[in-house]
Design an enzyme around this catalytic site. Structure first.
Site, mmCIF file in Angstrom:
data_model
loop_
_atom_site.group_PDB
_atom_site.id
_atom_site.type_symbol
_atom_site.label_atom_id
_atom_site.label_comp_id
_atom_site.label_asym_id
_atom_site.label_seq_id
_atom_site.Cartn_x
_atom_site.Cartn_y
_atom_site.Cartn_z
ATOM 1 N N HIS A 309 -23.717 52.407 9.491
ATOM 2 C CA HIS A 309 -22.709 52.536 10.542
ATOM 3 C C HIS A 309 -21.834 53.736 10.209
ATOM 4 O O HIS A 309 -21.526 53.970 9.056
ATOM 5 C CB HIS A 309 -21.843 51.267 10.626
ATOM 6 C CG HIS A 309 -21.083 51.183 11.911
ATOM 7 N ND1 HIS A 309 -19.877 51.814 12.094
ATOM 8 C CD2 HIS A 309 -21.386 50.575 13.074
ATOM 9 C CE1 HIS A 309 -19.462 51.583 13.329
ATOM 10 N NE2 HIS A 309 -20.362 50.849 13.943
ATOM 11 N N ASP A 366 -25.883 44.829 15.221
ATOM 12 C CA ASP A 366 -27.121 44.765 15.988
ATOM 13 C C ASP A 366 -28.281 44.176 15.209
ATOM 14 O O ASP A 366 -29.293 43.806 15.790
ATOM 15 C CB ASP A 366 -27.503 46.170 16.479
ATOM 16 C CG ASP A 366 -26.574 46.602 17.584
ATOM 17 O OD1 ASP A 366 -26.166 45.736 18.367
ATOM 18 O OD2 ASP A 366 -26.248 47.793 17.649
#
Ligand code: ACO
Length: 431
Positions: A309, A366
């Protein structure tokens, strides 16, 4: 904001300098305000990917990527996940405060009474090929809402902006369900006002004329939680896109449609779909090692989808919440998914591998959301659409904040030009 301190940038050889104010928010690192840098020194700044650049001031969401903190309007995501609902969270994002009982009843009533889509919008779907990706249909349908409401909205009018927010949050599930049903040839379902937001969506997705649908409270709770977790995430690619489009004065439907297309990419919201495809491709727990090897190989463009991320370099607090929920939901729904075993093995292998540890690559939100969507019988192509339903609350909150901020200007980045120097046109017969 205390704007008292400054940072001095000195260009010795050219005897130029710039005294740049240091801006502080309520939380987070200070920012150097470089607004006068070009005027003072003739220099631009270069920051592709915006790793060191704040594009706006915002009071909506705060992230501390090192500590794994995510706050909506000051409230920790963990508390909202446990105690709030998606609609209440949407109200919070839009209005800055949690609603009183009366305020919530009014908000829910407004949402409930704006869920239908214009009958003519249904005809648009006939123009799509039956196997069109639902994100393509969603983006086009939301953009086309402009065609129904363009004359109806003055972006400088607060009441009009609020109505657009209600319409978007209300209609998104209806349009999303239509995208799904069109792709499998089912008749569209009208929204049912006697159901709550998430149940209404599940009804529009799965009800068939031939038999009654029993809605699962476990599925509704899980989906509501996923919607809360996905509702906002400050200046990510899609939200920044909404703001950039919004900065031109474009209407909210056009701005949100742009956000949807930005979300679609596999490096952003498209990752949940990509995670599931990757897990299916890996196939079984014994193939995980090979997948991890491939992800580390710089000559192979295979990446572990759902890992890494831009902001979270410790852990993604949303992933932590979902991880716990994944086991619970699958257990309660009686789903025994072999892909979960692959996912757990992959997570375990990556978390102890030096490559991933050194680069601080942890599972993101996700990584798990796709497994839950799958357990809820939501088809893989619809995963990013689910994300878009939730993120609409954040997008429109940012769009409204942008229009409430005095002195806002059109977004217009600069560049370092690397092309040819000035040269004369050469006629075709001389090239
Ligand atoms: N698998 C393998 N290696 C990776 C991965 C991954 N998933 N992610 C990053 N790396 C490596 C890069 O190759 C790079 O290695 P290097 O330093 O040896 O060159 C290093 O880690 C840093 O990666 P960047 O791409 O520079 O990190 P950036 O912050 O630009 O990208 C991103 C973040 C896009 C999320 C990236 O980690 C990625 O592609 N992950 C997979 C896609 C994904 O899950 N996206 C969802 C994000 S969350 C969301 O949008 C809701």
């Amino acid at each position: 904001m205390s704007d008292t301190k400054t940072v001095k940038l000195v260009d010795e050889p050219n005897k130029r300098s710039s005294e740049l104010p240091l801006l502080s928010g309520t939380l987070g690192p200070a920012c150097v305000d470089i607004g006068t840098l070009y005027k003072d020194t003739g220099y631009f700044t270069y920051d592709p990917g915006y790793g060191s650049t704040a594009s706006t001031k915002s009071a909506i969401t705060y992230i501390d990527g090192d500590q794994g903190v995510l706050l909506y309007r000051g409230y920790p995501i963990e508390q909202l996940a446990e105690k709030s609902s998606f609609l209440e969270t949407a109200y919070l994002l839009l209005n800055g405060e949690l609603p009183s009982k009366d305020q919530f009843v009014k908000f829910e009533d407004q949402i409930t009474h704006h869920t239908m889509m214009h009958e003519s919008l249904k005809d648009f779907f006939k123009g799509f090929h039956h196997d069109a990706h639902p994100m393509a249909m969603l983006a086009a349908s939301v953009a086309s809402l402009s065609a129904f409401y363009h004359d109806d909205i003055d972006v400088d009018n607060a009441e009009d902006r609020k109505l657009a927010a209600i319409r978007l949050i209300a209609k998104m599930p209806t349009i999303a369900a239509a995208c799904f049903r069109y792709s499998i040839g089912w008749p569209f379902r009208y929204p049912r006002n006697n159901l709550e937001y998430v149940d209404r969506f599940l009804h529009m997705m799965f009800e068939v004329p031939s038999e009654p649908l029993t809605l699962s409270p476990v599925a509704a709770k899980a989906l509501d939680l996923l919607f809360i977790l996905h509702a906002d995430h400050e200046q990510n690619a899609s939200t920044s896109t909404v703001r950039l489009v919004g900065s031109t004065g474009a209407n909210p439907y056009a701005s949100i449609a742009a956000g949807i297309t930005a979300l679609w990419g596999p490096a952003h919201g498209g990752a949940n779909e990509a995670v599931l495809k990757m897990l299916e491709e890996i196939g079984s727990a014994d193939k995980v090692e090979t997948a991890v090897k491939r992800a580390k190989d710089k000559n192979d463009n295979f990446r572990l989808m759902g890992f890494g991320h831009r902001v979270y370099k410790n852990f993604d607090p949303r992933a932590k919440i979902i991880r716990e929920m994944t086991h619970k939901v699958l257990g309660e729904l009686g789903v025994n998914d072999p892909l979960l075993e692959v996912a757990m093995k992959l997570e375990e292998a990556a978390l102890k591998d030096d490559y991933f540890v050194e680069r601080k690559l942890y599972p993101n939100v996700d990584f798990y959301s796709g497994i839950i969507y799958k357990a809820l019988n939501i088809p893989t192509e619809m995963f990013t659409v689910m994300f878009a339903i939730a993120r609409t609350a954040g997008w429109i909150a940012h769009w409204i904040e942008q229009h409430e901020t005095p002195g806002a200007r059109i977004g217009r980045p600069r560049q370092i030009y690397t092309g040819a120097n000035v040269r004369d046109y050469v006629p075709a017969d001389k090239r």
